[in-house]
Each structure stands twice: as C-alpha cells, then as structure tokens.
Design a protein around this motif. Structure first.
Motif, PDB file in Angstrom:
ATOM      1  N   VAL A   1     -21.731 -14.672  29.900  1.00 26.71           N
ATOM      2  CA  VAL A   1     -22.655 -14.373  28.798  1.00 26.71           C
ATOM      3  C   VAL A   1     -21.870 -13.830  27.600  1.00 26.71           C
ATOM      4  O   VAL A   1     -22.101 -14.246  26.447  1.00 26.71           O
ATOM      5  CB  VAL A   1     -23.728 -13.368  29.274  1.00 26.71           C
ATOM      6  CG1 VAL A   1     -24.502 -12.811  28.092  1.00 26.71           C
ATOM      7  CG2 VAL A   1     -24.680 -14.047  30.251  1.00 26.71           C
ATOM      8  N   ALA A   2     -20.908 -12.928  27.887  1.00 29.07           N
ATOM      9  CA  ALA A   2     -20.121 -12.357  26.794  1.00 29.07           C
ATOM     10  C   ALA A   2     -19.334 -13.445  26.072  1.00 29.07           C
ATOM     11  O   ALA A   2     -19.217 -13.446  24.841  1.00 29.07           O
ATOM     12  CB  ALA A   2     -19.172 -11.291  27.348  1.00 29.07           C
ATOM     13  N   ARG A   3     -18.831 -14.407  26.850  1.00 30.59           N
ATOM     14  CA  ARG A   3     -18.065 -15.500  26.242  1.00 30.59           C
ATOM     15  C   ARG A   3     -18.954 -16.319  25.293  1.00 30.59           C
ATOM     16  O   ARG A   3     -18.565 -16.719  24.206  1.00 30.59           O
ATOM     17  CB  ARG A   3     -17.476 -16.384  27.356  1.00 30.59           C
ATOM     18  CG  ARG A   3     -16.421 -17.378  26.874  1.00 30.59           C
ATOM     19  CD  ARG A   3     -15.808 -18.147  28.037  1.00 30.59           C
ATOM     20  NE  ARG A   3     -16.768 -18.488  29.085  1.00 30.59           N
ATOM     21  CZ  ARG A   3     -17.710 -19.433  28.952  1.00 30.59           C
ATOM     22  NH1 ARG A   3     -17.798 -20.128  27.844  1.00 30.59           N
ATOM     23  NH2 ARG A   3     -18.548 -19.667  29.944  1.00 30.59           N
ATOM     24  N   ILE A   4     -20.198 -16.541  25.736  1.00 31.46           N
ATOM     25  CA  ILE A   4     -21.124 -17.294  24.884  1.00 31.46           C
ATOM     26  C   ILE A   4     -21.348 -16.551  23.562  1.00 31.46           C
ATOM     27  O   ILE A   4     -21.322 -17.141  22.475  1.00 31.46           O
ATOM     28  CB  ILE A   4     -22.473 -17.508  25.624  1.00 31.46           C
ATOM     29  CG1 ILE A   4     -22.260 -18.424  26.828  1.00 31.46           C
ATOM     30  CG2 ILE A   4     -23.512 -18.101  24.682  1.00 31.46           C
ATOM     31  CD1 ILE A   4     -23.456 -18.499  27.753  1.00 31.46           C
ATOM     32  N   PHE A   5     -21.506 -15.236  23.661  1.00 32.59           N
ATOM     33  CA  PHE A   5     -21.686 -14.444  22.431  1.00 32.59           C
ATOM     34  C   PHE A   5     -20.461 -14.562  21.523  1.00 32.59           C
ATOM     35  O   PHE A   5     -20.578 -14.695  20.308  1.00 32.59           O
ATOM     36  CB  PHE A   5     -21.949 -12.968  22.779  1.00 32.59           C
ATOM     37  CG  PHE A   5     -23.390 -12.690  23.105  1.00 32.59           C
ATOM     38  CD1 PHE A   5     -24.357 -12.786  22.113  1.00 32.59           C
ATOM     39  CD2 PHE A   5     -23.791 -12.330  24.387  1.00 32.59           C
ATOM     40  CE1 PHE A   5     -25.685 -12.544  22.395  1.00 32.59           C
ATOM     41  CE2 PHE A   5     -25.121 -12.085  24.675  1.00 32.59           C
ATOM     42  CZ  PHE A   5     -26.071 -12.186  23.677  1.00 32.59           C
ATOM     43  N   HIS A   6     -19.283 -14.488  22.145  1.00 32.71           N
ATOM     44  CA  HIS A   6     -18.056 -14.626  21.350  1.00 32.71           C
ATOM     45  C   HIS A   6     -18.038 -15.954  20.614  1.00 32.71           C
ATOM     46  O   HIS A   6     -17.685 -16.017  19.436  1.00 32.71           O
ATOM     47  CB  HIS A   6     -16.821 -14.511  22.254  1.00 32.71           C
ATOM     48  CG  HIS A   6     -16.411 -13.101  22.497  1.00 32.71           C
ATOM     49  ND1 HIS A   6     -15.978 -12.287  21.479  1.00 32.71           N
ATOM     50  CD2 HIS A   6     -16.413 -12.356  23.625  1.00 32.71           C
ATOM     51  CE1 HIS A   6     -15.707 -11.089  21.973  1.00 32.71           C
ATOM     52  NE2 HIS A   6     -15.975 -11.092  23.276  1.00 32.71           N
ATOM     53  N   ASP A   7     -18.448 -17.010  21.325  1.00 34.63           N
ATOM     54  CA  ASP A   7     -18.449 -18.331  20.690  1.00 34.63           C
ATOM     55  C   ASP A   7     -19.346 -18.344  19.456  1.00 34.63           C
ATOM     56  O   ASP A   7     -18.991 -18.894  18.419  1.00 34.63           O
ATOM     57  CB  ASP A   7     -18.916 -19.402  21.683  1.00 34.63           C
ATOM     58  CG  ASP A   7     -17.883 -19.640  22.783  1.00 34.63           C
ATOM     59  OD1 ASP A   7     -16.742 -19.143  22.619  1.00 34.63           O
ATOM     60  OD2 ASP A   7     -18.217 -20.296  23.785  1.00 34.63           O
ATOM     61  N   PHE A   8     -20.513 -17.745  19.589  1.00 30.85           N
ATOM     62  CA  PHE A   8     -21.425 -17.727  18.429  1.00 30.85           C
ATOM     63  C   PHE A   8     -20.855 -16.887  17.299  1.00 30.85           C
ATOM     64  O   PHE A   8     -20.992 -17.191  16.123  1.00 30.85           O
ATOM     65  CB  PHE A   8     -22.820 -17.231  18.833  1.00 30.85           C
ATOM     66  CG  PHE A   8     -23.604 -18.276  19.558  1.00 30.85           C
ATOM     67  CD1 PHE A   8     -23.969 -19.452  18.915  1.00 30.85           C
ATOM     68  CD2 PHE A   8     -23.948 -18.107  20.892  1.00 30.85           C
ATOM     69  CE1 PHE A   8     -24.662 -20.440  19.591  1.00 30.85           C
ATOM     70  CE2 PHE A   8     -24.642 -19.087  21.569  1.00 30.85           C
ATOM     71  CZ  PHE A   8     -24.999 -20.258  20.920  1.00 30.85           C
ATOM     72  N   HIS A   9     -20.180 -15.788  17.694  1.00 32.16           N
ATOM     73  CA  HIS A   9     -19.551 -14.969  16.667  1.00 32.16           C
ATOM     74  C   HIS A   9     -18.478 -15.752  15.922  1.00 32.16           C
ATOM     75  O   HIS A   9     -18.340 -15.657  14.702  1.00 32.16           O
ATOM     76  CB  HIS A   9     -18.958 -13.715  17.315  1.00 32.16           C
ATOM     77  CG  HIS A   9     -18.339 -12.796  16.322  1.00 32.16           C
ATOM     78  ND1 HIS A   9     -17.080 -12.282  16.462  1.00 32.16           N
ATOM     79  CD2 HIS A   9     -18.814 -12.326  15.143  1.00 32.16           C
ATOM     80  CE1 HIS A   9     -16.793 -11.539  15.406  1.00 32.16           C
ATOM     81  NE2 HIS A   9     -17.837 -11.536  14.600  1.00 32.16           N
ATOM     82  N   GLN A  10     -17.759 -16.561  16.679  1.00 32.43           N
ATOM     83  CA  GLN A  10     -16.698 -17.381  16.080  1.00 32.43           C
ATOM     84  C   GLN A  10     -17.224 -18.311  14.993  1.00 32.43           C
ATOM     85  O   GLN A  10     -16.559 -18.565  14.003  1.00 32.43           O
ATOM     86  CB  GLN A  10     -16.008 -18.240  17.161  1.00 32.43           C
ATOM     87  CG  GLN A  10     -15.165 -17.457  18.148  1.00 32.43           C
ATOM     88  CD  GLN A  10     -14.014 -16.736  17.445  1.00 32.43           C
ATOM     89  OE1 GLN A  10     -13.314 -17.329  16.637  1.00 32.43           O
ATOM     90  NE2 GLN A  10     -13.833 -15.449  17.747  1.00 32.43           N
ATOM     91  N   VAL A  11     -18.458 -18.830  15.185  1.00 32.55           N
ATOM     92  CA  VAL A  11     -18.995 -19.766  14.192  1.00 32.55           C
ATOM     93  C   VAL A  11     -19.705 -19.036  13.059  1.00 32.55           C
ATOM     94  O   VAL A  11     -20.375 -19.663  12.233  1.00 32.55           O
ATOM     95  CB  VAL A  11     -19.924 -20.830  14.825  1.00 32.55           C
ATOM     96  CG1 VAL A  11     -19.146 -21.684  15.798  1.00 32.55           C
ATOM     97  CG2 VAL A  11     -21.131 -20.185  15.495  1.00 32.55           C
ATOM     98  N   GLY A  12     -19.588 -17.708  13.038  1.00 33.16           N
ATOM     99  CA  GLY A  12     -20.045 -16.989  11.846  1.00 33.16           C
ATOM    100  C   GLY A  12     -21.366 -16.266  11.968  1.00 33.16           C
ATOM    101  O   GLY A  12     -21.962 -15.872  10.962  1.00 33.16           O
ATOM    102  N   VAL A  13     -21.861 -16.083  13.186  1.00 36.72           N
ATOM    103  CA  VAL A  13     -23.126 -15.358  13.351  1.00 36.72           C
ATOM    104  C   VAL A  13     -22.846 -13.850  13.381  1.00 36.72           C
ATOM    105  O   VAL A  13     -21.945 -13.397  14.074  1.00 36.72           O
ATOM    106  CB  VAL A  13     -23.822 -15.787  14.665  1.00 36.72           C
ATOM    107  CG1 VAL A  13     -25.134 -15.030  14.835  1.00 36.72           C
ATOM    108  CG2 VAL A  13     -24.061 -17.292  14.677  1.00 36.72           C
ATOM    109  N   THR A  14     -23.605 -13.099  12.599  1.00 35.33           N
ATOM    110  CA  THR A  14     -23.507 -11.644  12.632  1.00 35.33           C
ATOM    111  C   THR A  14     -24.198 -11.152  13.899  1.00 35.33           C
ATOM    112  O   THR A  14     -25.273 -11.643  14.248  1.00 35.33           O
ATOM    113  CB  THR A  14     -24.210 -11.032  11.410  1.00 35.33           C
ATOM    114  OG1 THR A  14     -23.738 -11.691  10.244  1.00 35.33           O
ATOM    115  CG2 THR A  14     -23.943  -9.549  11.305  1.00 35.33           C
TER     116      THR A  14
END
Lengths: 299, 215
Positions: free
Chosen positions: B176-189
């Motif tokens: 789950v944490a990895r998924i969040f990181h991925d979204f953060h990578q694409v620019g989500v606050t």
C-alpha cells in the motif's frame, strides 16, 4: 446537458434495479397502489359512459301540456295565450288534435286501432320550452299549469335525463373525493417506501456525499423509485379498469336493452388513460420528494 | 495546497480536538500526520475535506477558504480531493468496478472513458482481475487497495488518507505504501494520517499531541 441526461439515465436504471432486487415486495406495493387507483379510474370510466348516454338523448327539457279531450278550441286558445304571456316561457308551440291524429294515422300499426275509435281520441296540446331549465322551477311551472281550466295532464319531458345528469354530477364529486383520498394514500405509500429505501441505502448516501455528489445526485434515484412505483400502480389500475370494462360490457348492454337503449361500455379514453398515468407518476414523485425532504438530512 | 492558520476544533460539550494548529503543505508534497490515538489526526483530515468545520481559524485548500464555502460549492471541492477512509466506506452491494466507478459517475464522466479509467486504476493497485468481485470477497489488503483505487480514479491533485495501513500485515502495508509513493511520484499532494511513518521515509512529518502540533 449531456451530463444531466446521463445522471438521469443512471438514476432511473438504479431505481429500476432496486425495484427488481426485491421483486415480490415491489409487485405487492405496485398492486396496492394500482388497486387504490383503480377505484377512481373505474368511476371515471363509468361516468364517461353515462355522460355519453345523456349526450345522445336531447337534454333540452320541455313541458307538454295536454288539454282535456272535451275542451273546445276556444279553451285551448285561451290556455295558449296564457302560456304565451306567462313568465318563464320561452316558446309555447300549439299542437292541434287534428295534427296529432294525422301523425298517428301515418303509423300503419296504429291506423286500424284509431279508425275503430269514435271521433278523435287525441287532445289539443302545447309543447312549452322554458327560460329557466332547472328541474325545480320546471316542476313549479308544471304544477301551475295543472291548476288551469281545461288542462288534463302536464308532463315534464326529459325529466329523467335531468335526474341522470344530477346523478352524474354527484358521481363526479364522488370520484373526485375518492381520487383525492386514495391519491393521499398513494403519497403516503411512496413516502414510506422511499423512507425505507433511504435507510437501506444509508451507506451509499454517505459515501456519495463524501465523493462530491450534489444533493440532487443523491436524491434522484429515490425520486425515480417513487415515480416508478406510482407509474406501475397506474398501469395496474389501467389494466384493472380495462378488464372490468370488457367484463361488464355484455351484462350492461343487456340491461340497457331492457330500457331500449344501446350502450356499449367503452374503456378509459386515451386522454383519461394518459391523465391516470400522469397523476399516478406525479403522486409518486410527490411522495418521494416529501420523504426526502423529511428524512434525507438525518441519513 | 493546504494552509491551516490557528485552527481550532471544539466538539460539544467542550472537547478540544485541535487547538492553535498552523501549518502548510506545498503542492506535490507528501506530509504525514502522526500522534497518539485521539490526538486529532482524523479531525484534521476531516477539516481539509470540509466534512467538519473549524470552530476558529482558517483552513485553506487550493487557495480557497473553507469557512466561506457554500453548501452548493462543497461537492466540487470534494471532487478535487481523493480520500481513503479509516473504515474504507466501500459499498458492499456493488462490485469492485462499480465502487471505483462511483466518483466518476458523480462527476458525470462519459461512460466509455470512465470505464477505461476505472480499469486503469484497478490495474494500478493490482486488482485488474478482480473487477467483478464484491468487497466481501476481497481480503483486507485488497479492500484497502480498492479504496485507494476509488480515491485516485478521478485524478485528484490532493489525496487524504486516514490510517491507510492500519489492520494490514507488514507485507500488505508495504504494498500500500508503495502505491502511495507511486502516486506521489506523478505529482499528487498527499496528507496521510498514520502511526507507521517508517513506511514513508521520504515524507515530512507533523506530530499532533492532544490537538496541538509539536515540532
């Protein structure tokens, strides 16, 4: 505009699925609404038929004044001039006994019977049309004419048509009253059903709200639920009324024949059918709206 | 993206959930909110999503002051925010696909485009083959990932998550944490309330203690 249509389609589909999810419940609700609506709808059907009957019979009421057979022409002339000058009389047409005799002789069946009779068996007569056609004032005029010298018999023509029309008027009020009461019942049924739906779909309402649904988005499926129930009830009522029409058609035609009338019972007109469905759907809409206004905030 | 200015939240009959809370979250930033149970983490997230109103102070999201937000404007704010709730709030009478579809239906997406997006979101969280499954048929970790897919399917600029890895075993929590990181990578606050800050080593941390921020 496109989004709006999309939302409406989705809401209608969702409401339809929810109805089908509990088919027996939905069917029973629709039947309850349908039977309730069938009573005023059936009443309207009977009224429309009765009105069609009275329309065919001339409803212009007249008073026939028959002189005594022994009265001479002078008496008749006097009565004629009294009628002509009397208040409330629009027109008094004199029908001399000779004319009546000639007309009756023209009928081959009656001719022989009349010829064995000594002299002219028919009296002079007047056909009076009046300005005030209300039954009670006509009765008053008739009673007055009966007291006149030389007048043997006074008859109110079309009195039965008037009575039937009065009955129809009464029937119309009864149908309206019945419709109003059962319509209120329909609103109450939809109100309760939508309330139950709101409780069942509480989670969905909450989640939709959190995901950014507008209030109308949340309300829409419930409104459709109410409208579909109402419409379903309207269709059931229409089927019941039409079936009753076909069922009663033969016995009523037989009954009418005894009164020398031809009457073929007609089902609800297209206009009345459309009105029935519109009112049924509209009442469902109203019930759902009242319920949402009352209960949505507490969900 | 988010600014709290001396925000207080008091619940009747006088319980202070938050007091004097001021902080900012910049665009594309990932911020964790830590603190003990009852420290006010959930309340803070609810203020951002305008689920609760601040008793005093100002909450600004995307430059918009939420205290002046009309009831009619609220849904449009919520559509710009993705939310993962502590109790997930999945709809149990709808399958995975329909759950993720809901935010797009609400926003009025054309059905075909919406379906593509839903499948992409489900693929992203590894549920691409489970779209017909009802939530009860999914494991705890899968349910959490489904909740994440629903939160991100509308491509929000801001993602709020309340204890997204609680009740998950270590391996699933890592996923789950990895998924969040991925979204953060694409620019989500991101603003995530969590105890498990070790799962998000790159994130800035805020710490709440009895409703007050500790730096």
């Amino acid at each position: 505009m496109k989004v709006w249509l999309l939302h409406h389609r989705d809401a209608a589909v969702l409401a339809w699925r929810r109805l089908l999810a509990v088919p027996l419940n939905s069917l029973l609700f629709v039947l309850a609404i349908g039977v309730a609506l069938a009573l005023p709808a059936g009443g309207q059907m009977l009224l429309a038929n009765a009105r069609q009957l009275t329309d065919r019979v001339s409803a212009a009421p007249q008073i026939s004044v028959f002189m005594s057979v022994n009265a001479d022409r002078a008496t008749a002339t006097e009565v004629g001039s009294r009628l002509g000058g009397a208040a409330g009389v629009k027109q008094a047409r004199f029908v001399p006994r000779e004319e009546t005799l000639a007309r009756m002789k023209a009928n081959p069946g009656l001719r022989e019977a009349i010829e064995v009779l000594p002299g002219n068996p028919f009296p002079d007569a007047f056909v009076v049309s009046v300005t005030d056609e209300r039954p009670e004032s006509m009765e008053r005029l008739a009673a007055e004419y009966r007291r006149w010298d030389g007048v043997a018999h006074v008859q109110l023509d079309s009195a039965w048509v008037r009575r039937l029309e009065a009955l129809i008027g009464l029937g119309r009020n009864a149908v309206l009253l019945l419709g109003a009461l059962l319509g209120a019942g329909l609103i109450a049924i939809c109100f309760s059903i939508v309330r139950m739906q709101l409780l069942v779909h509480r989670a969905e309402i909450e989640v939709s709200d959190l995901l950014g649904a507008t209030e109308s988005f949340v309300r829409r499926p419930f409104i459709y639920h109410g409208v579909l129930l109402g419409l379903g009830g309207g269709v059931v009522a229409w089927i019941v009324t039409t079936a009753a029409t076909l069922w009663l058609r033969a016995p009523i035609a037989d009954l009418a024949k005894l009164y020398e009338l031809t009457l073929s019972l007609q089902p609800l007109s297209a206009m009345d059918s459309a009105l029935l469905l519109a009112v049924a759907g509209g009442l469902g809409w109203l019930g759902a709206n009242i319920s949402l206004g009352r209960h949505l905030d507490s969900c | 993206m988010i600014r709290f200015d001396r925000v207080a939240k008091r619940y009747p009959p006088g319980v202070d959930a938050l007091s004097e809370v001021s902080f900012e979250v910049a665009e594309r930033e990932m911020v964790l909110v830590g603190g003990h149970s009852g420290a006010g983490k959930s309340t803070l997230l609810k203020l951002v999503a305008a689920i609760e109103q601040a008793t005093s102070g100002a909450v600004l999201v995307g430059g918009q002051n939420l205290s002046g937000l009309s009831r009619a404007a609220l849904p449009f704010l919520r559509r710009r925010i993705g939310m993962v709730f502590q109790d997930q709030k999945l709809l149990f009478d709808r399958n995975a696909f329909q759950n993720v579809m809901l935010p797009l239906s609400i926003a009025g997406f054309p059905p075909r485009e919406a379906a593509q997006r839903v499948r992409a979101a489900l693929d992203k969280v590894g549920l691409g083959k489970r779209e017909k499954a009802l939530p009860v048929m999914l494991s705890g970790g899968e349910q959490q990932r489904l909740a994440i897919a629903r939160a991100v399917v509308g491509r929000p600029g801001l993602l709020l998550a309340d204890e997204p890895t609680a009740h998950l075993d270590a391996e699933t929590a890592n996923d789950v944490a990895r998924i969040f990181h991925d979204f953060h990578q694409v620019g989500v606050t991101m603003l995530i309330a969590t105890y498990a800050h070790e799962l998000f080593p790159a994130a800035r941390r805020l710490h709440l203690d009895h409703g007050r921020l500790r730096t």
